[in-house]
Write a protein that holds these residues in place. Structure first.
Motif, PDB file in Angstrom:
ATOM      1  N   PHE A  70      45.854  80.223  28.384  1.00  0.00           N
ATOM      2  CA  PHE A  70      45.009  81.398  28.705  1.00  0.00           C
ATOM      3  C   PHE A  70      43.735  80.811  29.317  1.00  0.00           C
ATOM      4  CE2 PHE A  70      47.580  82.959  25.140  1.00  0.00           C
ATOM      5  CZ  PHE A  70      47.845  84.287  25.456  1.00  0.00           C
TER       6      PHE A  70
ATOM      7  N   PHE B 287      33.078  85.273  36.243  1.00  0.00           N
ATOM      8  CA  PHE B 287      34.021  85.314  35.128  1.00  0.00           C
ATOM      9  C   PHE B 287      33.278  85.617  33.832  1.00  0.00           C
ATOM     10  CE2 PHE B 287      36.767  83.592  31.892  1.00  0.00           C
ATOM     11  CZ  PHE B 287      38.007  84.030  32.319  1.00  0.00           C
TER      12      PHE B 287
ATOM     13  N   THR C 196      37.781  75.915  32.102  1.00  0.00           N
ATOM     14  CA  THR C 196      36.930  75.007  31.324  1.00  0.00           C
ATOM     15  C   THR C 196      37.732  73.829  30.767  1.00  0.00           C
ATOM     16  OG1 THR C 196      35.760  77.001  30.650  1.00  0.00           O
ATOM     17  CG2 THR C 196      35.170  74.968  29.512  1.00  0.00           C
TER      18      THR C 196
ATOM     19  N   TYR D 118      38.849  89.742  33.728  1.00  0.00           N
ATOM     20  CA  TYR D 118      40.209  89.802  33.198  1.00  0.00           C
ATOM     21  C   TYR D 118      40.153  90.891  32.138  1.00  0.00           C
ATOM     22  CZ  TYR D 118      38.199  87.332  29.249  1.00  0.00           C
ATOM     23  OH  TYR D 118      37.419  86.982  28.197  1.00  0.00           O
TER      24      TYR D 118
ATOM     25  N   GLU E 105      47.224  80.738  34.100  1.00  0.00           N
ATOM     26  CA  GLU E 105      46.377  81.931  34.198  1.00  0.00           C
ATOM     27  C   GLU E 105      47.173  83.067  34.836  1.00  0.00           C
ATOM     28  OE1 GLU E 105      43.405  83.138  33.179  1.00  0.00           O
ATOM     29  OE2 GLU E 105      43.882  84.914  34.369  1.00  0.00           O
ATOM     30  N   LEU E 106      47.055  84.237  34.226  1.00  0.00           N
ATOM     31  CA  LEU E 106      47.825  85.415  34.642  1.00  0.00           C
ATOM     32  C   LEU E 106      47.324  86.044  35.944  1.00  0.00           C
ATOM     33  CD1 LEU E 106      49.896  87.681  33.747  1.00  0.00           C
ATOM     34  CD2 LEU E 106      48.006  88.761  32.566  1.00  0.00           C
TER      35      LEU E 106
ATOM     36  N   VAL F  62      41.888  85.167  39.673  1.00  0.00           N
ATOM     37  CA  VAL F  62      41.235  84.193  38.772  1.00  0.00           C
ATOM     38  C   VAL F  62      41.871  82.815  38.992  1.00  0.00           C
ATOM     39  CG1 VAL F  62      40.782  83.575  36.360  1.00  0.00           C
ATOM     40  CG2 VAL F  62      40.673  85.978  37.051  1.00  0.00           C
TER      41      VAL F  62
ATOM     42  N   ASN G  93      32.615  85.559  29.891  1.00  0.00           N
ATOM     43  CA  ASN G  93      32.856  84.772  28.678  1.00  0.00           C
ATOM     44  C   ASN G  93      33.639  83.476  28.811  1.00  0.00           C
ATOM     45  OD1 ASN G  93      31.373  86.393  26.974  1.00  0.00           O
ATOM     46  ND2 ASN G  93      33.052  87.857  26.806  1.00  0.00           N
TER      47      ASN G  93
ATOM     48  N   GLY H 112      50.601  82.811  36.626  1.00  0.00           N
ATOM     49  CA  GLY H 112      51.678  83.678  36.146  1.00  0.00           C
ATOM     50  C   GLY H 112      51.493  84.017  34.688  1.00  0.00           C
ATOM     51  N   ASP H 113      52.371  84.881  34.202  1.00  0.00           N
ATOM     52  CA  ASP H 113      52.335  85.238  32.785  1.00  0.00           C
ATOM     53  C   ASP H 113      52.749  84.005  31.978  1.00  0.00           C
ATOM     54  OD1 ASP H 113      52.752  86.161  30.227  1.00  0.00           O
ATOM     55  OD2 ASP H 113      53.707  88.020  30.865  1.00  0.00           O
TER      56      ASP H 113
ATOM     57  N   TYR I 131      44.939  74.162  23.487  1.00  0.00           N
ATOM     58  CA  TYR I 131      43.776  75.011  23.214  1.00  0.00           C
ATOM     59  C   TYR I 131      44.066  76.353  23.860  1.00  0.00           C
ATOM     60  CZ  TYR I 131      39.351  77.342  23.581  1.00  0.00           C
ATOM     61  OH  TYR I 131      38.370  78.301  23.499  1.00  0.00           O
TER      62      TYR I 131
ATOM     63  N   ARG J  88      54.693  84.152  22.533  1.00  0.00           N
ATOM     64  CA  ARG J  88      53.950  83.099  23.234  1.00  0.00           C
ATOM     65  C   ARG J  88      53.623  81.954  22.277  1.00  0.00           C
ATOM     66  NH1 ARG J  88      53.417  87.913  25.655  1.00  0.00           N
ATOM     67  NH2 ARG J  88      53.331  87.919  27.928  1.00  0.00           N
TER      68      ARG J  88
ATOM     69  N   SER K  28      38.563  80.575  33.438  1.00  0.00           N
ATOM     70  CA  SER K  28      37.793  79.889  34.479  1.00  0.00           C
ATOM     71  C   SER K  28      38.112  78.406  34.605  1.00  0.00           C
ATOM     72  CB  SER K  28      36.304  80.070  34.206  1.00  0.00           C
ATOM     73  OG  SER K  28      35.941  79.309  33.074  1.00  0.00           O
TER      74      SER K  28
ATOM     75  N   PRO L 271      42.817  86.875  24.992  1.00  0.00           N
ATOM     76  CA  PRO L 271      41.922  88.041  24.923  1.00  0.00           C
ATOM     77  C   PRO L 271      41.628  88.368  23.456  1.00  0.00           C
ATOM     78  CG  PRO L 271      43.712  88.412  26.469  1.00  0.00           C
ATOM     79  CD  PRO L 271      44.017  87.133  25.780  1.00  0.00           C
TER      80      PRO L 271
HETATM   81  C1  LIG Z   1      39.146  84.684  27.088  1.00  0.00           C
HETATM   82  S1  LIG Z   1      39.702  84.283  28.657  1.00  0.00           S
HETATM   83  C2  LIG Z   1      39.719  82.530  28.604  1.00  0.00           C
HETATM   84  C3  LIG Z   1      38.410  81.910  28.980  1.00  0.00           C
HETATM   85  C4  LIG Z   1      38.466  80.398  29.081  1.00  0.00           C
HETATM   86  N1  LIG Z   1      38.541  79.757  27.807  1.00  0.00           N
HETATM   87  C5  LIG Z   1      37.273  79.869  29.842  1.00  0.00           C
HETATM   88  O1  LIG Z   1      36.542  79.020  29.353  1.00  0.00           O
HETATM   89  O2  LIG Z   1      37.101  80.313  30.973  1.00  0.00           O
HETATM   90  C6  LIG Z   1      41.412  84.704  28.600  1.00  0.00           C
HETATM   91  C7  LIG Z   1      42.156  84.489  29.914  1.00  0.00           C
HETATM   92  O3  LIG Z   1      43.557  84.609  29.655  1.00  0.00           O
HETATM   93  C8  LIG Z   1      44.168  85.282  30.739  1.00  0.00           C
HETATM   94  N2  LIG Z   1      45.417  85.873  30.247  1.00  0.00           N
HETATM   95  C9  LIG Z   1      45.593  87.006  29.530  1.00  0.00           C
HETATM   96  N3  LIG Z   1      46.896  87.227  29.272  1.00  0.00           N
HETATM   97  C10 LIG Z   1      47.575  86.199  29.854  1.00  0.00           C
HETATM   98  C11 LIG Z   1      48.959  85.862  29.965  1.00  0.00           C
HETATM   99  N4  LIG Z   1      49.896  86.615  29.419  1.00  0.00           N
HETATM  100  N5  LIG Z   1      49.310  84.741  30.636  1.00  0.00           N
HETATM  101  C12 LIG Z   1      48.348  83.935  31.181  1.00  0.00           C
HETATM  102  N6  LIG Z   1      47.017  84.218  31.116  1.00  0.00           N
HETATM  103  C13 LIG Z   1      46.633  85.323  30.463  1.00  0.00           C
HETATM  104  C14 LIG Z   1      43.131  86.317  31.169  1.00  0.00           C
HETATM  105  O4  LIG Z   1      43.351  86.735  32.500  1.00  0.00           O
HETATM  106  C15 LIG Z   1      41.834  85.503  30.992  1.00  0.00           C
HETATM  107  O5  LIG Z   1      41.484  84.865  32.170  1.00  0.00           O
END
Ligand SMILES: C[S@@+](CC[C@H](N)C(=O)[O-])C[C@H]1O[C@@H](n2cnc3c(N)ncnc32)[C@H](O)[C@@H]1O
Length: 518
Positions: free
Chosen positions: A348, A321, A353, A78, A375-376, A380, A323, A43-44, A64, A115, A351, A68
């Motif tokens: 956020f 996925f 990690t 994403y 995770e939104l 994913v 990055n 969810g958001d 942590y 947030r 994947s 984006p």
């Molecule tokens: C840069 S990636 C994170 C990668 C992560 N550190 C990894 O090792 O896989 C950012 C993630 O945040 C998610 N995201 C973006 N906006 C969000 C929100 N409002 N609520 C929850 N997740 C969100 C995106 O879908 C994406 O998967």
């Protein structure tokens, strides 16, 4: 203090207070085991963090986030911009007509502000947040964090070397690093752990004079900060007279130096006629190394390593996925910022990690850390985040699990009524939190008694069995604790007189109208 301004700021500064409180619904088919206390929420994160508040306010030791980066790249799994349909819709609702005038930096700031406010509320007094970011938003992120966490709580900006070879098509410089911004909730309570000493560092310790205290390494006994008092000639055991090099002096007084010699802590070299050096014993420094602000890829991994890790877990399938971060990087953060039974949150998570890093670290040091991951994106969260954690648990044969949750409906519907699905424990948790701003101790719940306020002034009770039929009756008075404390009782109706309420020191609060909205 100077503060950053942008279009839409006014609408978001208190938006965290307007977000409806939602319940979490466990999805059994995706979860693993029972009562693991590890959570993955789809969810958001704005709504997810709010939903966590009654349970985890002031409880998280390490956050942590890897939000984006807002690089302008929209073609990823994403959306790296704040242009994903969900965030666009959210911005339209919160910022309104002005959304059209927002540039991508305004949008990013609007998205991050509420947030980060919720994240701060979730942190423990001795906790810290680590934010991955690059030059696209690093300056804005610093200004936001300064405003929300307080500049005095800034800990460090870490540079992580994410790549090792230059990109020949770079326009000017080839960018090989990201930043990790670190802020504590309260700098006076925050402590960072030391890094474990590596074998290669320990190997530099020898015992050239068979000192019974064991291995040692020598360091310069002269210093740059000159003091005439510390500038004296020293006679080596072979009779040679030595002085500190020009402009420098010795590190201690003559008297202290003599004590060092007597304690065999000065090394004059094998021939006993060299410049004196101070012996430092391995046994005295073994507790660890102070972390620096530059993290090289050899120590914590790089982008390519992270991609390989993910590919290996998903058995070589085409990369799912974009990055991900390397596990070693997140492990380093958790190692530095947590004890072995702390809670770690990544809102956020992508994947997953962070989840893997928590599990691996627990395995290595027999720890019992727990994770909360948000995770939104539906695909994913289910097919990558949860699936990755499932696979790690299986391949490492770990005796742990996680609950996968969806955000359910808001606790209060549009008429202000409590949702039909809401059960006693959920409402009790919410009421106790809104009354005390602390989390309920479930062990204290006894029938309708739900807990004592932290200042021990009020006792809270909730009568909640059947919707609209919960009555405070004479019968209920028999269950009251025999104490002189003020008793706050929540129910739909009160069937006893004010005189009697006063006699028992009761304050009646009507459901749902008198339940505070958080
Ligand atoms: C840069 S990636 C994170 C990668 C992560 N550190 C990894 O090792 O896989 C950012 C993630 O945040 C998610 N995201 C973006 N906006 C969000 C929100 N409002 N609520 C929850 N997740 C969100 C995106 O879908 C994406 O998967």
């Amino acid at each position: 203090m100077p503060a950053l301004n942008w279009i839409g700021k006014e609408q978001v500064v208190n938006h965290d207070k307007e977000v409806p409180f939602r319940l979490l619904k466990k999805v059994k088919s995706i979860s693993v085991g029972e009562n693991s206390q590890n959570l993955i929420i789809h969810g958001d994160n704005l709504e997810a963090l709010k939903a966590l508040m009654p349970y985890y306010c002031n409880k998280i030791k390490c956050i942590y986030i890897d939000p984006p980066y807002n690089t302008g790249n929209e073609g990823w799994v994403y959306n790296d911009n704040v242009n994903s349909t969900k965030i666009k819709r959210w911005l339209g609702k919160v910022v309104g007509g002005e959304t059209e005038d927002l540039c991508r930096h305004d949008k990013w700031l609007c998205m991050m502000y509420p947030r980060l406010k919720l994240l701060k509320d979730l942190l423990k007094e001795n906790g810290a947040i680590f934010v991955s970011i690059d030059d696209d938003e690093a300056d804005h992120a610093r200004a936001l964090l300064d405003e929300i966490f307080g500049r005095q709580n800034f800990v460090a900006t870490i540079i992580w070397q994410k790549k090792f070879s230059p990109q020949s098509d770079a326009k000017f410089f080839s960018d090989v690093h990201d930043y990790i911004l670190v802020y504590s909730k309260n700098i006076t309570n925050f402590r960072v752990k030391l890094l474990q000493r590596k074998e290669s560092t320990n190997a530099r310790y020898l015992n050239l004079d068979n000192d019974p205290r064991g291995l040692w390494m020598s360091s310069d006994f002269s210093v740059k900060t000159y003091s005439k008092k510390y500038d004296y000639p020293i006679t080596t055991p072979s009779g040679k007279i030595v002085k500190a090099t020009k402009g420098r002096c010795w590190a201690t007084s003559k008297e202290r130096f003599k004590e060092f010699v007597k304690d065999n802590r000065i090394w004059f070299g094998k021939n006993l006629n060299g410049v004196p050096r101070l012996k430092r014993f391995l046994s005295e420094v073994k507790e660890g190394i102070v972390p620096t602000t530059i993290w090289f890829y050899q120590e914590v991994g790089h982008n390519q390593e992270a991609r390989q890790e993910l590919k290996k877990i998903f058995r070589g399938k085409e990369l799912l996925f974009d990055n991900p971060k390397p596990v070693r990087l997140i492990k380093r953060i958790i190692q530095l910022a947590t004890d072995s039974d702390d809670l770690i949150l990544d809102s956020f998570v992508g994947s997953g990690t962070t989840g893997q890093a928590v599990l691996e670290l627990n395995k290595e040091d027999s720890g019992n850390r727990k994770f909360i991951l948000v995770e939104l994106e539906d695909a994913v969260a289910k097919n990558i985040t949860a699936e990755r954690i499932k696979r790690v648990i299986k391949s490492e044969k770990l005796d742990v699990g996680f609950e996968f949750c969806e955000l359910d409906r808001p606790l209060f519907n549009s008429e202000g009524e409590i949702e039909n699905e809401c059960v006693f424990e959920q409402l009790a948790t919410y009421i106790y939190f809104t009354e005390t701003q602390t989390n309920i101790d479930k062990k204290q719940i006894n029938k309708s008694y739900i807990g004592l306020s932290p200042d021990e002034i009020n006792e809270y009770y909730l009568i909640f069995k059947e919707k609209h039929k919960n009555k405070l009756t004479k019968e209920f008075l028999k269950n009251l604790k025999k104490s002189t404390k003020r008793k706050i009782v929540y129910a739909d109706f009160c069937l006893i007189s004010q005189d009697e309420l006063d006699k028992y020191n009761i304050e009646f609060k009507q459901i749902p109208y008198e339940i505070k909205r958080y």
